[in-house]
Design an enzyme around this catalytic site. Sequence first.
Site, PDB file in Angstrom:
ATOM      1  N   SER A   1      41.178  46.430 -13.000  1.00 36.93           N
ATOM      2  CA  SER A   1      41.747  45.297 -12.259  1.00 36.93           C
ATOM      3  C   SER A   1      41.206  44.013 -12.869  1.00 36.93           C
ATOM      4  O   SER A   1      40.098  44.010 -13.439  1.00 36.93           O
ATOM      5  CB  SER A   1      41.304  45.394 -10.793  1.00 36.93           C
ATOM      6  OG  SER A   1      41.471  44.146 -10.146  1.00 36.93           O
TER       7      SER A   1
ATOM      8  N   TYR B   1      34.837  44.580  -7.242  1.00 34.17           N
ATOM      9  CA  TYR B   1      34.570  43.867  -8.500  1.00 34.17           C
ATOM     10  C   TYR B   1      33.636  44.686  -9.391  1.00 34.17           C
ATOM     11  O   TYR B   1      33.825  44.794 -10.605  1.00 34.17           O
ATOM     12  CB  TYR B   1      33.865  42.529  -8.216  1.00 34.17           C
ATOM     13  CG  TYR B   1      34.678  41.504  -7.477  1.00 34.17           C
ATOM     14  CD1 TYR B   1      35.724  40.838  -8.109  1.00 34.17           C
ATOM     15  CD2 TYR B   1      34.386  41.167  -6.154  1.00 34.17           C
ATOM     16  CE1 TYR B   1      36.457  39.864  -7.435  1.00 34.17           C
ATOM     17  CE2 TYR B   1      35.109  40.200  -5.474  1.00 34.17           C
ATOM     18  CZ  TYR B   1      36.151  39.551  -6.111  1.00 34.17           C
ATOM     19  OH  TYR B   1      36.869  38.596  -5.454  1.00 34.17           O
TER      20      TYR B   1
HETATM   21  N1  LIG Z   1      48.211  46.835  -6.287  1.00 38.87           N
HETATM   22  C1  LIG Z   1      47.503  45.896  -6.842  1.00 38.87           C
HETATM   23  O1  LIG Z   1      47.740  44.702  -6.610  1.00 38.87           O
HETATM   24  C2  LIG Z   1      46.413  46.262  -7.798  1.00 38.87           C
HETATM   25  C3  LIG Z   1      45.835  45.256  -8.553  1.00 38.87           C
HETATM   26  C4  LIG Z   1      44.810  45.578  -9.438  1.00 38.87           C
HETATM   27  C5  LIG Z   1      44.418  46.893  -9.579  1.00 38.87           C
HETATM   28  N2  LIG Z   1      44.983  47.863  -8.829  1.00 38.87           N
HETATM   29  C6  LIG Z   1      44.503  49.239  -9.028  1.00 38.87           C
HETATM   30  O2  LIG Z   1      45.586  50.138  -9.046  1.00 38.87           O
HETATM   31  C7  LIG Z   1      45.166  51.404  -8.539  1.00 38.87           C
HETATM   32  C8  LIG Z   1      45.951  51.877  -7.347  1.00 38.87           C
HETATM   33  O3  LIG Z   1      47.145  51.248  -7.204  1.00 38.87           O
HETATM   34  P1  LIG Z   1      48.292  51.935  -6.380  1.00 38.87           P
HETATM   35  O4  LIG Z   1      49.298  50.860  -6.165  1.00 38.87           O
HETATM   36  O5  LIG Z   1      48.704  53.214  -7.010  1.00 38.87           O
HETATM   37  O6  LIG Z   1      47.531  52.273  -4.995  1.00 38.87           O
HETATM   38  P2  LIG Z   1      47.930  53.328  -3.877  1.00 38.87           P
HETATM   39  O7  LIG Z   1      46.882  53.195  -2.849  1.00 38.87           O
HETATM   40  O8  LIG Z   1      49.358  53.131  -3.490  1.00 38.87           O
HETATM   41  O9  LIG Z   1      47.839  54.735  -4.601  1.00 38.87           O
HETATM   42  C9  LIG Z   1      46.623  55.327  -4.865  1.00 38.87           C
HETATM   43  C10 LIG Z   1      46.726  56.787  -4.569  1.00 38.87           C
HETATM   44  O10 LIG Z   1      45.418  57.328  -4.758  1.00 38.87           O
HETATM   45  C11 LIG Z   1      45.200  58.280  -3.749  1.00 38.87           C
HETATM   46  N3  LIG Z   1      43.775  58.457  -3.541  1.00 38.87           N
HETATM   47  C12 LIG Z   1      42.911  57.625  -2.891  1.00 38.87           C
HETATM   48  N4  LIG Z   1      41.689  58.157  -2.863  1.00 38.87           N
HETATM   49  C13 LIG Z   1      41.781  59.345  -3.517  1.00 38.87           C
HETATM   50  C14 LIG Z   1      40.853  60.369  -3.828  1.00 38.87           C
HETATM   51  N5  LIG Z   1      39.581  60.285  -3.449  1.00 38.87           N
HETATM   52  N6  LIG Z   1      41.294  61.456  -4.498  1.00 38.87           N
HETATM   53  C15 LIG Z   1      42.582  61.560  -4.880  1.00 38.87           C
HETATM   54  N7  LIG Z   1      43.507  60.632  -4.615  1.00 38.87           N
HETATM   55  C16 LIG Z   1      43.113  59.529  -3.942  1.00 38.87           C
HETATM   56  C17 LIG Z   1      45.899  57.736  -2.513  1.00 38.87           C
HETATM   57  O11 LIG Z   1      46.207  58.782  -1.599  1.00 38.87           O
HETATM   58  C18 LIG Z   1      47.128  57.082  -3.113  1.00 38.87           C
HETATM   59  O12 LIG Z   1      48.250  57.936  -3.090  1.00 38.87           O
HETATM   60  C19 LIG Z   1      43.736  51.243  -8.098  1.00 38.87           C
HETATM   61  O13 LIG Z   1      42.875  51.708  -9.088  1.00 38.87           O
HETATM   62  C20 LIG Z   1      43.642  49.747  -7.898  1.00 38.87           C
HETATM   63  O14 LIG Z   1      42.329  49.297  -7.979  1.00 38.87           O
HETATM   64  C21 LIG Z   1      45.972  47.571  -7.942  1.00 38.87           C
END
Ligand SMILES: NC(=O)c1ccc[n+]([C@@H]2O[C@H](COP(=O)([O-])OP(=O)(O)OC[C@H]3O[C@@H](n4cnc5c(N)ncnc54)[C@H](O)[C@@H]3O)[C@@H](O)[C@H]2O)c1
Length: 265
Positions: A146, A161
């Site tokens: 991120s 962070y």
């Molecule tokens: N959406 C944003 O604005 C944004 C910005 C910067 C970074 N990110 C990064 O993107 C990634 C996630 O984005 P996303 O939109 O897919 O989020 P999301 O929450 O929609 O999807 C994440 C998935 O991970 C699964 N998950 C959570 N904990 C888990 C675990 N312990 N074991 C297995 N699965 C698990 C959840 O069930 C979910 O389906 C993260 O790493 C986040 O830090 C997102």
Amino acid sequence: MRLKEKVALVMGAGSAGPGWGNGKACAVHFAREGASVACFDLDAKAAEETADIIRSEGGQAIAVTGDAAKSADVKAATDACVASFGRIDLLHNNVGIVINGGVVELSEEQWDRAFDINLKSCYLAMKHAIPVMLEQGGGSIVNVSSISSLAYLGTPYVSYYTTKAAMNHMTKVTAAQYASKQIRVNAVLPGLMDTPMAKLSAMKNHGVTEAGLDEAWRKRVGRIPMGWMGDAWDVAKAATFLASDDARFITGVCLTVDGGMTLSH
Ligand SMILES: NC(=O)c1ccc[n+]([C@@H]2O[C@H](COP(=O)([O-])OP(=O)(O)OC[C@H]3O[C@@H](n4cnc5c(N)ncnc54)[C@H](O)[C@@H]3O)[C@@H](O)[C@H]2O)c1
């Protein structure tokens, strides 16, 4: 078809809400580019939904359920991927959560939980997938970090962070260690994206109500130099590039996908 005949293991392939989260879009985009995809998620329904979408479009996918912070579950996922598709060419580490709080407010349990889910998960997935890649003679890993890893963005979530900054460095040192083995390790650093998780986080961590979401989103867009918000497909396209042979000479890179936001931070 930039990932033709490749096999991808996507950790966190579901979505926090209806629509397209980063992990779900990445899994589907990898399949549209020709990959067979193992969709791993804590939420069985979410993993199955992503795999179903891929299969409904004529692709090959399996759903695997487990906790990315538990070594046995991650090993089971790499084993399931190899059992179904014979190899792991692409490991995509998308699992990540936001827990609000600076060093004073955050409990030790919350700190540990953020490190387990955001960072240990990435370490474990690489730990179990890299031996498979070594045996195959190479592979590609994409870690979803991120822009929070680079600067303070105005919200005090110190564990987020910190785990993402550590993920960048883990990406670089692992890339250095395995470059000669033809295993490339890169990171995508999304900025402010329009995803279901971002909306849920705005409501949970910033006190935004459902009725106030439009206004909050206008303010969010105001922080982005390009003047609009990217979505999960922007992350998916960047990840596909890094995973594909188009990026065959690129390793250890932290690629921002943020509409220029980090240029002014
Ligand atoms: N959406 C944003 O604005 C944004 C910005 C910067 C970074 N990110 C990064 O993107 C990634 C996630 O984005 P996303 O939109 O897919 O989020 P999301 O929450 O929609 O999807 C994440 C998935 O991970 C699964 N998950 C959570 N904990 C888990 C675990 N312990 N074991 C297995 N699965 C698990 C959840 O069930 C979910 O389906 C993260 O790493 C986040 O830090 C997102």
